[in-house]
Design a protein around this motif. Structure first.
Motif, short mmCIF file in Angstrom:
data_model
loop_
_atom_site.label_atom_id
_atom_site.label_comp_id
_atom_site.label_asym_id
_atom_site.label_seq_id
_atom_site.Cartn_x
_atom_site.Cartn_y
_atom_site.Cartn_z
N MET A 126 0.84 -1.20 0.00
CA MET A 126 0.00 0.00 0.00
C MET A 126 0.87 1.25 0.00
SD MET A 126 -3.10 0.80 2.51
CE MET A 126 -4.54 -0.19 2.30
N ALA A 127 0.63 2.10 -0.97
CA ALA A 127 1.43 3.31 -1.06
C ALA A 127 0.69 4.48 -0.43
CB ALA A 127 1.72 3.61 -2.53
N ASP A 128 1.25 5.10 0.57
CA ASP A 128 0.58 6.28 1.09
C ASP A 128 1.08 7.50 0.33
OD1 ASP A 128 3.05 6.71 2.07
OD2 ASP A 128 2.51 6.65 4.19
N ALA A 129 0.56 8.65 0.71
CA ALA A 129 0.85 9.85 -0.07
C ALA A 129 2.35 10.16 -0.09
CB ALA A 129 0.06 11.03 0.50
N GLN A 130 3.05 9.84 1.00
CA GLN A 130 4.48 10.16 1.06
C GLN A 130 5.28 9.33 0.05
OE1 GLN A 130 5.65 12.80 2.27
NE2 GLN A 130 3.68 13.28 3.22
N THR A 131 4.97 8.01 0.00
CA THR A 131 5.65 7.18 -1.00
C THR A 131 5.29 7.64 -2.40
OG1 THR A 131 4.13 5.58 -0.03
CG2 THR A 131 6.38 4.84 -0.34
N ALA A 132 4.06 8.06 -2.55
CA ALA A 132 3.64 8.55 -3.87
C ALA A 132 4.49 9.75 -4.27
CB ALA A 132 2.16 8.94 -3.83
N ILE A 133 4.75 10.62 -3.29
CA ILE A 133 5.55 11.82 -3.59
C ILE A 133 6.96 11.43 -4.00
CG2 ILE A 133 6.58 13.89 -2.57
CD1 ILE A 133 3.88 14.58 -2.26
N SER A 134 7.57 10.48 -3.27
CA SER A 134 8.93 10.11 -3.64
C SER A 134 8.94 9.43 -5.00
CB SER A 134 9.57 9.22 -2.56
OG SER A 134 8.66 8.27 -2.11
N GLN A 135 7.89 8.66 -5.28
CA GLN A 135 7.76 8.03 -6.59
C GLN A 135 7.69 9.08 -7.70
OE1 GLN A 135 4.68 5.15 -6.09
NE2 GLN A 135 4.88 4.38 -8.19
N LEU A 136 6.88 10.10 -7.45
CA LEU A 136 6.72 11.18 -8.43
C LEU A 136 8.02 11.96 -8.57
CD1 LEU A 136 3.16 12.44 -7.50
CD2 LEU A 136 3.83 11.42 -9.67
#
Lengths: 170, 530
Positions: free
Chosen positions: B1-11
């Motif tokens: 599960m990706a939370d918003a923080q992981t999403a940010i690093s991904q982006l």
């Protein structure tokens, strides 16, 4: 089948089980009562929404439920303005609905009465002055009866209609 | 599960150069991007399997007179973790062009048309640039939400005609319906194209009831605008006023007392109950099953009378206020509410057994007006409509507000997406609401129900708020202006999202079934048109 019968028997008659309404804040004018003479036994209403928040519509719909059962007073809702004796207009008249309101008024056969329902229809309420609102109903079509409230309770609408039609007391 | 923080690093990894800045707004990560890069990043968020962001809200702000720029904000809800992610971009000076994301994200279609009408900003590459809010008789160049447009301008009349999408061919007919309908319904226009019985195309042409609500908000002070929020959509009085108050409370730094949280949940569930009861009845009525309609109308009336008894208003007007609730129910009153609701629930369960035993009713509801899961996702459908089509979203669970953190509501979820599924969602939610209110009574803490405003927001500060109203998620974005005024208030009723979805759900159905399908969606015209 038995379930349905049992349910109906258990429920009994609910018509009229609502708190009594106070006397209308704006009593019907003698002219309006005179104009309503042809409709004392039956009145076909066409509801026109010219920009209400839909609470007035909810209360109009409630008139048809078993508790208020407006049909027992000979009032029914017509599907077209051409079948209507009365227009019930709700909401401040929006820029986009102005023409539709005038069209509906013209298409309703004479004799007819116009009822402004709710504060918005009477004086635009909270929406007074907005660029998207062209003014209260009476600016566009002649209004005979005003039923104030935001929204008026169904019992108040019934009472106002009864007073208008004389001798028909809910 | 990706939370918003992981999403940010991904982006960050994928688009490091494009991201101008990352900040945080009351717990929601905000990414600032250049105008050109935004569509690419939005597309990535929308389609990447680990993110699957659904567009929840898209709005614009005119920052004049303080700064000469427009701001565009795109709010995504990440499907995996249900976190919010916000993308923002600026249009400096007189720049009025931005890149449309609609070609990749269908849900943005109406938002971008709305922004074009209200601000005069042009979404380049948008497949449909007809007017949406402004009807054709509005003069050219009228953009009400621009700061140089006066709120009380008297509009002149222009000429013009809305160009409906046309299907032409032998035996194809157009059926116009509205804006004034048979029955007591709000105003809106529907244009059907039919060949024989089945509907080939439906175009919804709305905004007849546009009252200029968002502009009216800007004339009010933060603490004075609750009555206006209550009148955005009259049947959702509590939902809208609560969403507005929550946003203002975030801005003013008010801590709402626990008892007020519980009372707010109580009122919200009462609103859900009377509307759902009315809807179940109305759906049955549209299949000519009047008995169920009469029973439901009676039960709904019981709740409205209870509301009137408690608050002096059948729609609970004036109950929610900034800082809490103005009506602190006594324990005796709460007990009275639960007793009445227990009776209504038993009453409704008996009716349910009658409904489920009725084969002809089921036959009429099943496979009618199917909004499949894929279409629901593409439209980012929410609320009852979404949950009947497998969209597992409910703000009460995903972003708990009021007392829902402790109450933990169970979410009704169906996948068929037909009228019956939408009715089932409502039926389940009626039972769940009654249970929640019993739970509220058991857990209700003592204490005050109203807190005084403390801080004052800086001009330009803003807050987002979400409430799961009975129709679905209601979103508010409130930005403070000078001296406690509102600079901008974006209102999003769930109807605005679900109206385009109805155009899809009716395809292949026959026109006589349209009222039934429409009733099963039961969307607000007033909340949509604003």
């Amino acid at each position: 089948m038995f379930r349905i019968l049992k349910k109906s028997l258990k429920t009994g008659v609910v018509t009229g089980q609502h708190p009594k309404a106070d006397a209308p804040r704006e009593p019907a004018s003698p002219e309006a009562v005179q104009k309503t003479k042809p409709f004392t036994r039956s009145l076909a209403i066409r509801e026109v929404d010219t920009g209400s928040c839909n609470a007035c519509e909810m209360e109009m719909n409630a008139l048809a439920n078993p508790v208020y059962d407006v049909e027992r007073f000979g009032v029914h809702i017509a599907a077209s303005p051409r079948h209507a004796d009365a227009l019930v207009v709700t909401g401040p008249v929006t820029v986009n609905m102005t023409r539709a309101l005038k069209d509906v008024y013209e298409q309703t056969p004479d004799p007819k009465i116009v009822i402004a329902l709710g504060d918005c229809a009477i004086n635009c309420g909270m929406f007074k002055g907005s660029y998207a609102v062209t003014g209260p109903v009476e600016r566009h079509v002649p209004v005979d009866v005003r039923i104030p409230g935001c929204p008026p309770r169904p019992a108040e609408i019934l009472k106002a209609l009864a007073e208008l039609r004389e001798g028909k007391k809910p | 599960m990706a939370d918003a923080q992981t999403a940010i690093s991904q982006l960050n990894e994928a688009f490091g150069n494009a991201i101008v800045g990352v900040s945080d707004l009351h717990g929601t990560p905000v990414l600032r991007l250049g105008v050109k890069d935004l569509p690419v990043v939005a597309h990535y968020i929308h389609t990447h399997p680990g993110l699957r962001g659904a567009l929840s809200l898209l709005w614009a702000v005119d920052h004049r007179p303080r700064e000469a720029r427009y701001e565009l904000c795109y709010l995504f809800t990440l499907s995996e973790c249900r976190d919010w992610l916000l993308l923002c971009t600026d249009l400096q000076g007189d720049d009025r062009l931005f890149h449309s994301i609609t070609p990749h994200i269908h849900a943005a279609k109406w938002y971008e048309r709305e922004i074009r009408d209200m601000f005069g900003l042009i979404p380049q590459g948008h497949p449909d640039l007809r007017r949406l809010v402004r009807h054709e008789h509005w003069p050219k160049g009228t953009h009400p939400l621009k700061k140089d447009f006066r709120w009380d301008t008297v509009l002149e009349q222009a000429q013009g005609e809305y160009a409906f999408r046309r299907i032409e061919g032998e035996g194809v007919f157009e059926v116009p319906v509205g804006p004034i309908h048979a029955g007591i319904i709000e105003s809106g226009h529907f244009r059907f194209s039919v060949a024989g019985e089945p509907i080939m195309q439906l175009e919804v042409h709305h905004f007849w009831k546009h009252r200029g609500v968002e502009k009216l908000f800007e004339q009010l002070r933060l603490t004075d605008a609750v009555p206006l929020a209550e009148r955005v959509s009259g049947d959702t009085t509590i939902g809208h006023s609560l969403a507005y108050c929550q946003a203002v409370e975030t801005l003013l730094g008010i801590h709402v007392p626990p008892r007020a949280h519980y009372l707010r949940s109580l009122f919200l569930e009462l609103e859900r109950l009377h509307n759902h009861l009315g809807d179940v009845g109305a759906i049955c009525n549209d299949t000519a099953y009047v008995l169920a309609h009469a029973h439901c109308g009676r039960m709904k009336e019981r709740i409205l009378q209870l509301n009137d008894q408690l608050a002096g208003s059948r729609f609970l007007r004036g109950v929610i206020c900034v800082g809490g609730v103005s009506l602190n129910l006594t324990d005796h009153q709460v007990a009275q509410v639960t007793a009445e609701l227990n009776a209504i629930e038993t009453d409704f369960s008996e009716l349910e057994r009658i409904l489920f035993a009725n084969a002809s009713l089921t036959d009429r509801l099943e496979t009618t007006g199917v909004l499949n899961e894929r279409a629901a996702w593409d439209h980012a459908a929410i609320g009852v409509v979404g949950r009947a089509s497998g969209m597992d979203r409910d703000i009460r669970r995903d972003r708990p507000f009021a007392a829902y953190e402790e109450l933990q509501p169970k979410i009704a979820l169906y996948r068929y997406g037909d009228v019956r599924a939408r009715m089932r969602v409502r039926m389940d939610e009626i039972h769940e609401s009654a249970r929640l209110i019993r739970d509220i009574r058991a857990r209700m803490p003592q204490g005050p129900a109203l807190a005084e405003p403390s801080g004052a927001p800086k001009p330009g500060e803003w807050a987002l708020s979400a409430v799961e109203g009975w129709r679905g998620e209601i979103l508010y974005m409130v930005m403070a202006g000078e001296q406690g005024q509102i600079h901008r208030c974006k209102v999003r009723d769930p109807s605005f999202v679900n109206w385009p979805a109805i155009q899809w759900a009716v395809l292949g159905n026959i026109i006589p079934d349209f009222p039934l399908i429409n009733k099963s969606f039961n969307l607000s015209y007033a909340g949509n048109d604003l």
